[in-house]
Design an enzyme around this catalytic site. Structure first.
Site, mmCIF file in Angstrom:
data_model
loop_
_atom_site.group_PDB
_atom_site.id
_atom_site.type_symbol
_atom_site.label_atom_id
_atom_site.label_comp_id
_atom_site.label_asym_id
_atom_site.label_seq_id
_atom_site.Cartn_x
_atom_site.Cartn_y
_atom_site.Cartn_z
ATOM 1 N N HIS A 99 49.211 39.247 140.978
ATOM 2 C CA HIS A 99 50.375 40.051 140.583
ATOM 3 C C HIS A 99 51.158 39.283 139.546
ATOM 4 O O HIS A 99 51.059 38.063 139.441
ATOM 5 C CB HIS A 99 51.272 40.341 141.795
ATOM 6 C CG HIS A 99 51.794 39.099 142.429
ATOM 7 N ND1 HIS A 99 51.034 38.322 143.285
ATOM 8 C CD2 HIS A 99 52.974 38.458 142.305
ATOM 9 C CE1 HIS A 99 51.721 37.278 143.669
ATOM 10 N NE2 HIS A 99 52.913 37.322 143.081
ATOM 11 N N HIS A 101 55.277 39.091 137.884
ATOM 12 C CA HIS A 101 56.673 39.482 138.074
ATOM 13 C C HIS A 101 57.284 39.892 136.742
ATOM 14 O O HIS A 101 57.056 39.242 135.728
ATOM 15 C CB HIS A 101 57.506 38.287 138.565
ATOM 16 C CG HIS A 101 57.112 37.745 139.892
ATOM 17 N ND1 HIS A 101 57.904 37.872 141.006
ATOM 18 C CD2 HIS A 101 56.019 37.050 140.293
ATOM 19 C CE1 HIS A 101 57.319 37.268 142.032
ATOM 20 N NE2 HIS A 101 56.175 36.765 141.624
HETATM 21 P P1 AMP Z 1 54.489 34.720 144.136
HETATM 22 O O1 AMP Z 1 55.293 33.475 144.443
HETATM 23 O O2 AMP Z 1 54.368 34.969 142.663
HETATM 24 O O3 AMP Z 1 53.177 34.754 144.884
HETATM 25 O O4 AMP Z 1 55.434 35.888 144.647
HETATM 26 C C1 AMP Z 1 55.178 36.740 145.720
HETATM 27 C C2 AMP Z 1 56.321 37.727 145.736
HETATM 28 O O5 AMP Z 1 55.974 38.770 146.626
HETATM 29 C C3 AMP Z 1 57.672 37.159 146.202
HETATM 30 O O6 AMP Z 1 58.615 37.272 145.154
HETATM 31 C C4 AMP Z 1 58.032 38.032 147.407
HETATM 32 O O7 AMP Z 1 59.398 38.364 147.448
HETATM 33 C C5 AMP Z 1 57.167 39.260 147.185
HETATM 34 N N1 AMP Z 1 56.805 39.992 148.385
HETATM 35 C C6 AMP Z 1 56.245 39.483 149.509
HETATM 36 N N2 AMP Z 1 56.035 40.472 150.414
HETATM 37 C C7 AMP Z 1 56.469 41.624 149.840
HETATM 38 C C8 AMP Z 1 56.534 42.978 150.263
HETATM 39 N N3 AMP Z 1 56.102 43.369 151.474
HETATM 40 N N4 AMP Z 1 57.050 43.887 149.408
HETATM 41 C C9 AMP Z 1 57.482 43.510 148.198
HETATM 42 N N5 AMP Z 1 57.448 42.250 147.725
HETATM 43 C C10 AMP Z 1 56.953 41.311 148.541
#
Ligand code: AMP
Ligand code: ZN
Length: 137
Positions: A99, A101
């Site tokens: 993913h 951001h």
């Molecule tokens: P990363 O550090 O780039 O792997 O970020 C993972 C992101 O996923 C974090 O910013 C979390 O807040 C987000 N996240 C985790 N679980 C969920 C969820 N169920 N719905 C939406 N965002 C999520």
């Protein structure tokens, strides 16, 4: 992947606030949003990180990112937008399903990424480029 939170979101098994969906990607609000309008763009298949993306998925992810970035700009008029994408724990990845951001940004909004510039000599840059050109072959 059975225990992957983003696979569950893609499958509709757990709720999400969806922004955009197409054949290969899903964009939804980050539950831990840094600023209002913070969106995640995920690929639909379970691919852990950037190294597992084929050209089609990579193109689809960035196409959706650019599209949603325009919507973020239109809807929130932020002072800037940061794209952040982590691969591996050392890089800050916490969910191991690819993913990226899209974070609307404002002066002094508290988001910080330390960037310890080393300014290596030009010969070092040339050597690094040669190493990567060889890896691309
Ligand atoms: P990363 O550090 O780039 O792997 O970020 C993972 C992101 O996923 C974090 O910013 C979390 O807040 C987000 N996240 C985790 N679980 C969920 C969820 N169920 N719905 C939406 N965002 C999520
Ligand atoms: Zn997954």
């Amino acid at each position: 992947m059975n225990d992957c939170v983003f696979c569950k979101i893609v499958a509709g098994q757990i709720p999400s606030a969806k922004v955009h969906e197409d054949e290969l990607t899903l964009a939804f609000m980050d539950i831990g949003a840094v600023n209002p309008g913070h969106v995640l763009v995920a690929v639909k298949p379970h691919v852990e990180n950037i190294f597992g993306l084929d050209d089609k998925l990579a193109a689809a992810a960035f196409q959706t990112a650019a599209r949603v970035a325009r919507a973020v700009q239109k809807a929130y008029s932020p002072e800037g937008v940061t794209l952040y994408q982590a691969n591996g724990a050392a890089a800050g990845q916490t969910v191991y399903h690819f993913h990226l951001h899209l974070v609307p940004r404002y002066e002094k909004d508290g988001m910080d990424l330390a960037w310890p510039v080393k300014n290596p000599p030009r010969e070092q840059l040339q050597a690094n480029a040669a190493k990567l050109r060889a890896a691309l072959e």
